[in-house]
Design a protein around this motif. Structure first.
Motif, PDB file in Angstrom:
ATOM      1  N   ALA A  98       5.629   3.470  -3.972  1.00  0.00           N
ATOM      2  CA  ALA A  98       4.163   2.612  -4.615  1.00  0.00           C
ATOM      3  C   ALA A  98       3.065   2.029  -3.398  1.00  0.00           C
ATOM      4  O   ALA A  98       3.044   2.471  -2.617  1.00  0.00           O
ATOM      5  CB  ALA A  98       5.169   1.442  -5.417  1.00  0.00           C
ATOM      6  N   CYS A  99       2.174   2.551  -4.193  1.00  0.00           N
ATOM      7  CA  CYS A  99       0.978   1.029  -3.966  1.00  0.00           C
ATOM      8  C   CYS A  99       0.757   0.685  -4.703  1.00  0.00           C
ATOM      9  O   CYS A  99       0.829   0.635  -5.499  1.00  0.00           O
ATOM     10  CB  CYS A  99       0.178   2.819  -2.932  1.00  0.00           C
ATOM     11  N   LEU A 100      -0.277  -0.441  -3.819  1.00  0.00           N
ATOM     12  CA  LEU A 100      -1.487  -0.959  -4.814  1.00  0.00           C
ATOM     13  C   LEU A 100      -3.017  -0.447  -4.615  1.00  0.00           C
ATOM     14  O   LEU A 100      -3.332  -0.757  -3.834  1.00  0.00           O
ATOM     15  CB  LEU A 100      -1.326  -2.663  -4.123  1.00  0.00           C
ATOM     16  N   ARG A 101      -3.538  -0.754  -5.521  1.00  0.00           N
ATOM     17  CA  ARG A 101      -4.285   0.071  -6.126  1.00  0.00           C
ATOM     18  C   ARG A 101      -5.524  -1.456  -6.399  1.00  0.00           C
ATOM     19  O   ARG A 101      -5.249  -1.613  -7.435  1.00  0.00           O
ATOM     20  CB  ARG A 101      -4.863   0.980  -6.846  1.00  0.00           C
ATOM     21  N   LEU A 102      -6.745  -1.374  -5.486  1.00  0.00           N
ATOM     22  CA  LEU A 102      -7.320  -2.586  -6.265  1.00  0.00           C
ATOM     23  C   LEU A 102      -8.574  -1.642  -6.546  1.00  0.00           C
ATOM     24  O   LEU A 102      -8.886  -0.448  -6.732  1.00  0.00           O
ATOM     25  CB  LEU A 102      -8.358  -2.932  -4.816  1.00  0.00           C
ATOM     26  N   VAL A 103      -8.814  -2.368  -7.415  1.00  0.00           N
ATOM     27  CA  VAL A 103      -9.704  -1.590  -8.793  1.00  0.00           C
ATOM     28  C   VAL A 103     -11.177  -2.023  -9.343  1.00  0.00           C
ATOM     29  O   VAL A 103     -10.851  -3.427  -9.433  1.00  0.00           O
ATOM     30  CB  VAL A 103      -8.919  -1.919 -10.462  1.00  0.00           C
ATOM     31  N   ARG A 104     -12.310  -2.112  -8.514  1.00  0.00           N
ATOM     32  CA  ARG A 104     -13.447  -2.669  -9.097  1.00  0.00           C
ATOM     33  C   ARG A 104     -13.973  -2.809  -9.822  1.00  0.00           C
ATOM     34  O   ARG A 104     -13.710  -2.262 -11.085  1.00  0.00           O
ATOM     35  CB  ARG A 104     -14.245  -1.406  -8.063  1.00  0.00           C
ATOM     36  N   PRO A 105     -14.961  -3.677 -10.142  1.00  0.00           N
ATOM     37  CA  PRO A 105     -15.321  -3.730 -11.535  1.00  0.00           C
ATOM     38  C   PRO A 105     -16.620  -2.360 -11.861  1.00  0.00           C
ATOM     39  O   PRO A 105     -16.126  -1.465 -11.142  1.00  0.00           O
ATOM     40  CB  PRO A 105     -16.791  -4.874 -10.791  1.00  0.00           C
ATOM     41  N   TRP A 106     -16.593  -2.214 -13.021  1.00  0.00           N
ATOM     42  CA  TRP A 106     -17.140  -1.324 -13.306  1.00  0.00           C
ATOM     43  C   TRP A 106     -18.791  -1.454 -13.908  1.00  0.00           C
ATOM     44  O   TRP A 106     -19.013  -1.931 -15.286  1.00  0.00           O
ATOM     45  CB  TRP A 106     -16.587  -0.397 -14.748  1.00  0.00           C
ATOM     46  N   ASP A 155      -9.861  -3.838 -14.233  1.00  0.00           N
ATOM     47  CA  ASP A 155     -10.326  -4.629 -12.351  1.00  0.00           C
ATOM     48  C   ASP A 155      -9.823  -5.607 -12.048  1.00  0.00           C
ATOM     49  O   ASP A 155      -9.740  -6.655 -11.819  1.00  0.00           O
ATOM     50  CB  ASP A 155     -12.167  -5.277 -12.948  1.00  0.00           C
ATOM     51  N   VAL A 156      -8.203  -5.527 -12.564  1.00  0.00           N
ATOM     52  CA  VAL A 156      -7.160  -6.460 -11.895  1.00  0.00           C
ATOM     53  C   VAL A 156      -6.357  -5.369 -10.980  1.00  0.00           C
ATOM     54  O   VAL A 156      -6.262  -4.331 -11.711  1.00  0.00           O
ATOM     55  CB  VAL A 156      -6.347  -6.613 -13.114  1.00  0.00           C
ATOM     56  N   PRO A 157      -5.765  -5.537  -9.684  1.00  0.00           N
ATOM     57  CA  PRO A 157      -5.231  -5.604  -8.779  1.00  0.00           C
ATOM     58  C   PRO A 157      -3.890  -4.500  -9.802  1.00  0.00           C
ATOM     59  O   PRO A 157      -3.464  -5.107 -10.624  1.00  0.00           O
ATOM     60  CB  PRO A 157      -4.844  -5.960  -7.835  1.00  0.00           C
ATOM     61  N   HIS A 158      -4.025  -2.772  -9.180  1.00  0.00           N
ATOM     62  CA  HIS A 158      -2.374  -2.202 -10.602  1.00  0.00           C
ATOM     63  C   HIS A 158      -1.301  -1.673  -8.866  1.00  0.00           C
ATOM     64  O   HIS A 158      -1.498  -1.460  -8.038  1.00  0.00           O
ATOM     65  CB  HIS A 158      -2.833  -1.028 -10.686  1.00  0.00           C
ATOM     66  N   VAL A 159       0.145  -2.072  -9.642  1.00  0.00           N
ATOM     67  CA  VAL A 159       0.365  -1.483  -8.862  1.00  0.00           C
ATOM     68  C   VAL A 159       0.637   0.363  -9.444  1.00  0.00           C
ATOM     69  O   VAL A 159       1.605   0.640 -10.423  1.00  0.00           O
ATOM     70  CB  VAL A 159       2.217  -2.214  -9.043  1.00  0.00           C
ATOM     71  N   LEU A 160       0.560   1.110  -8.213  1.00  0.00           N
ATOM     72  CA  LEU A 160       1.012   2.391  -8.845  1.00  0.00           C
ATOM     73  C   LEU A 160       2.275   2.980  -8.551  1.00  0.00           C
ATOM     74  O   LEU A 160       2.581   2.415  -7.157  1.00  0.00           O
ATOM     75  CB  LEU A 160      -0.183   3.579  -8.161  1.00  0.00           C
ATOM     76  N   TYR A 161       3.489   3.547  -9.415  1.00  0.00           N
ATOM     77  CA  TYR A 161       4.284   3.815  -9.011  1.00  0.00           C
ATOM     78  C   TYR A 161       4.331   5.320  -9.760  1.00  0.00           C
ATOM     79  O   TYR A 161       4.822   5.587 -10.665  1.00  0.00           O
ATOM     80  CB  TYR A 161       5.920   2.592  -9.489  1.00  0.00           C
ATOM     81  N   ARG A 162       5.311   5.812  -8.405  1.00  0.00           N
ATOM     82  CA  ARG A 162       5.170   7.489  -8.735  1.00  0.00           C
ATOM     83  C   ARG A 162       7.200   7.764  -8.821  1.00  0.00           C
ATOM     84  O   ARG A 162       7.854   7.949  -8.231  1.00  0.00           O
ATOM     85  CB  ARG A 162       4.903   7.974  -7.306  1.00  0.00           C
ATOM     86  N   GLY A 163       6.996   7.822 -10.194  1.00  0.00           N
ATOM     87  CA  GLY A 163       8.572   7.594 -10.438  1.00  0.00           C
ATOM     88  C   GLY A 163       8.659   6.773 -12.371  1.00  0.00           C
ATOM     89  O   GLY A 163       7.728   6.513 -12.562  1.00  0.00           O
ATOM     90  N   GLU A 164      10.084   7.381 -11.794  1.00  0.00           N
ATOM     91  CA  GLU A 164      10.703   6.867 -13.593  1.00  0.00           C
ATOM     92  C   GLU A 164      11.114   5.250 -12.936  1.00  0.00           C
ATOM     93  O   GLU A 164      11.936   5.453 -12.045  1.00  0.00           O
ATOM     94  CB  GLU A 164      12.027   7.584 -14.682  1.00  0.00           C
ATOM     95  N   VAL A 165      11.500   4.424 -14.549  1.00  0.00           N
ATOM     96  CA  VAL A 165      11.696   3.253 -14.205  1.00  0.00           C
ATOM     97  C   VAL A 165      12.846   2.626 -15.277  1.00  0.00           C
ATOM     98  O   VAL A 165      12.529   2.720 -16.166  1.00  0.00           O
ATOM     99  CB  VAL A 165      10.760   1.863 -13.854  1.00  0.00           C
ATOM    100  N   PRO A 166      14.125   2.614 -14.633  1.00  0.00           N
ATOM    101  CA  PRO A 166      14.888   1.831 -15.727  1.00  0.00           C
ATOM    102  C   PRO A 166      15.047   0.738 -16.734  1.00  0.00           C
ATOM    103  O   PRO A 166      14.557  -0.143 -16.379  1.00  0.00           O
ATOM    104  CB  PRO A 166      16.521   1.913 -15.123  1.00  0.00           C
TER     105      PRO A 166
END
Length: 175
Positions: A98-106, A155-166
């Motif tokens: 997992a990581c947190l991705r900052l998302v900048r305004p467009w 433009d909100v921070p995202h948590v990106l997760y490489r995997g599946e979640v039950p």
């Protein structure tokens, strides 16, 4: 720390799956969910450097409670009924996936190029630091024209997760 994900309709199986997995297992659901990217198709191929994968290989959560985002959009004059969100305790995710991705305004509606510095480690400190709705986001939603699409998470921070979640790990909230 609680993470949020808009609840999905027509869930298949017992896990929340990234788009690339949906394409293989449930092509009809993939087609429906991929339609959200019309006009933003390039985003689907974007790399997530910290996780060594593509945008479609991850699940998206946010440490930001969607309630204030929806309230701001309602202040624009839109009639938005309560929306279902899934909640997930962040401790259910493997920090190495997992990581947190900052998302900048467009600016002008054009997505800026990804910046590797915007991918932060998935830690309790990082999540807490980015758990409030950015004021610029709230201002954007309060001024949202009626004809504009309602994209809460643009433009909100995202948590990106490489995997599946039950699905059993998810709770529910209405905002």
């Amino acid at each position: 720390m609680t993470l949020y994900h808009r609840a999905v309709r027509d869930v298949r199986g017992d896990h929340l799956l990234p788009l690339s997995t949906l394409r293989e297992r449930h092509p009809d659901v993939y087609a429906r969910e991929a339609a959200k990217y019309v006009g933003r198709e390039a985003l689907m191929g974007e790399r997530v450097g910290r996780l060594d994968c593509r945008w479609t290989d991850v699940l998206f959560f946010s440490p930001v409670n969607p309630g204030p985002l929806l309230d701001a959009a309602r202040q624009s004059g839109r009639a938005i009924p309560p929306v279902r969100f899934w909640t997930l305790d962040a401790s259910h995710l493997d920090p190495a996936r997992a990581c947190l991705r900052l998302v900048r305004p467009w600016p002008g509606g054009v997505k800026p190029a990804p910046d590797p510095a915007d991918e932060l480690p998935f830690t309790p400190h990082t999540l807490r630091e980015h758990s409030a709705a950015p004021e610029a986001t709230l201002a954007r939603l309060r001024a949202l024209p009626e004809e504009a699409p309602l994209i809460l998470w643009m433009d909100v921070p995202h948590v990106l997760y490489r995997g599946e979640v039950p699905l059993s790990a998810l709770g529910e909230a209405r905002c």
